[in-house]
Scaffold this motif. Structure first.
Motif, PDB file in Angstrom:
ATOM      1  N   ARG A  82       1.108   9.128 -16.334  1.00 53.62           N
ATOM      2  CA  ARG A  82      -0.081   9.967 -16.402  1.00 53.62           C
ATOM      3  C   ARG A  82      -0.643  10.104 -17.814  1.00 53.62           C
ATOM      4  NH1 ARG A  82       3.222  12.060 -12.444  1.00 53.62           N
ATOM      5  NH2 ARG A  82       4.384  13.321 -13.921  1.00 53.62           N
ATOM      6  N   GLY A 104       9.107  13.811 -17.898  1.00 48.80           N
ATOM      7  CA  GLY A 104       7.879  13.357 -17.285  1.00 48.80           C
ATOM      8  C   GLY A 104       7.044  14.457 -16.660  1.00 48.80           C
ATOM      9  N   SER A 105       7.681  15.576 -16.320  1.00 53.53           N
ATOM     10  CA  SER A 105       6.986  16.656 -15.635  1.00 53.53           C
ATOM     11  C   SER A 105       7.739  17.961 -15.862  1.00 53.53           C
ATOM     12  CB  SER A 105       6.931  16.348 -14.134  1.00 53.53           C
ATOM     13  OG  SER A 105       6.443  17.455 -13.403  1.00 53.53           O
ATOM     14  N   ASP A 106       7.044  19.078 -15.706  1.00 52.37           N
ATOM     15  CA  ASP A 106       7.733  20.363 -15.843  1.00 52.37           C
ATOM     16  C   ASP A 106       8.754  20.578 -14.735  1.00 52.37           C
ATOM     17  OD1 ASP A 106       5.827  20.756 -13.846  1.00 52.37           O
ATOM     18  OD2 ASP A 106       5.222  22.731 -14.577  1.00 52.37           O
ATOM     19  N   SER A 107       8.650  19.837 -13.650  1.00 51.82           N
ATOM     20  CA  SER A 107       9.659  19.942 -12.589  1.00 51.82           C
ATOM     21  C   SER A 107      11.014  19.382 -13.043  1.00 51.82           C
ATOM     22  CB  SER A 107       9.196  19.226 -11.316  1.00 51.82           C
ATOM     23  OG  SER A 107       9.043  17.840 -11.551  1.00 51.82           O
ATOM     24  N   ASP A 108      11.028  18.632 -14.146  1.00 50.96           N
ATOM     25  CA  ASP A 108      12.267  18.090 -14.704  1.00 50.96           C
ATOM     26  C   ASP A 108      12.973  19.089 -15.623  1.00 50.96           C
ATOM     27  OD1 ASP A 108      11.518  15.728 -13.426  1.00 50.96           O
ATOM     28  OD2 ASP A 108      10.668  14.843 -15.243  1.00 50.96           O
ATOM     29  N   ILE A 118       6.429  17.468 -22.609  1.00 52.55           N
ATOM     30  CA  ILE A 118       6.183  16.809 -21.329  1.00 52.55           C
ATOM     31  C   ILE A 118       5.290  15.616 -21.629  1.00 52.55           C
ATOM     32  CG2 ILE A 118       5.073  16.980 -19.067  1.00 52.55           C
ATOM     33  CD1 ILE A 118       5.885  19.965 -19.083  1.00 52.55           C
ATOM     34  N   SER A 126       4.301  11.805 -19.770  1.00 49.08           N
ATOM     35  CA  SER A 126       4.459  10.959 -18.594  1.00 49.08           C
ATOM     36  C   SER A 126       4.116   9.520 -18.933  1.00 49.08           C
ATOM     37  CB  SER A 126       3.535  11.448 -17.471  1.00 49.08           C
ATOM     38  OG  SER A 126       3.547  10.528 -16.396  1.00 49.08           O
TER      39      SER A 126
END
Length: 162
Positions: A41, A10-14, A36, A38
């Motif tokens: 989003r 869902g996000s680059d933080s994942d 990525i 979402s």
């Protein structure tokens, strides 16, 4: 080479969580595509990906998400492929929110779910699914399992000796 496993988050933080799945697939020589997407989003992009993945040769999707964690379930709803969900650890509830969001799927829309932060196991499960129709991959997976057993036995021997 066809990308057999789609790895989405869902996000680059994942990415730190999902990197373990990427690495395992690479270790077994299984080509991946990493995206990525979402569910919240970029829902149209996510839907397009899920609907068309099998047309590109993808055979398994690994989807990681945190918080509300709708990505794995939404992909499972729109693809004929098996989906493996990876709950990403969150600050608010340490990933329990992610786990419950992913594992509680309605009948008819399964998502195989690994432990919170379980990117490595997601990669291994994807490889095992692929190995059911690939004898060479099955041989490599069997060798991997035997190496795990040998490591465990060696630890036991060291413990017994001392």
């Amino acid at each position: 080479m066809t990308n057999l496993v789609g790895i989405v988050m869902g996000s680059d933080s994942d990415l730190p969580t999902m990197q373990a799945a990427i690495d395992i697939c690479a270790e077994f020589g299984v080509a991946t595509e990493v995206r990525i997407l979402s569910a919240h989003r970029t829902p149209r992009d996510m839907l397009e990906y899920g609907v068309t993945a099998h047309e590109r040769g993808v055979r398994v999707i690994i989807a990681g998400a945190g918080g509300a964690a709708h990505l794995p379930g939404m992909l499972a709803a729109c693809t004929p492929l098996p989906v493996i969900g990876v709950p990403v650890q969150t600050k608010a509830l340490s990933g329990l929110d992610s786990l419950l969001s992913i594992v509680q799927m309605p009948a008819g829309v399964p998502v195989a779910t690994v432990a919170i932060g379980g990117g490595q196991n997601a990669g291994l499960l994807a490889v095992q699914i692929l190995a059911t129709s690939d004898p060479a991959l099955m041989t490599r997976m069997s060798a991997y399992k035997e190496a795990l057993a040998a490591t465990s036995r060696a630890k036991n021997e060291r413990l017994e000796q001392g």
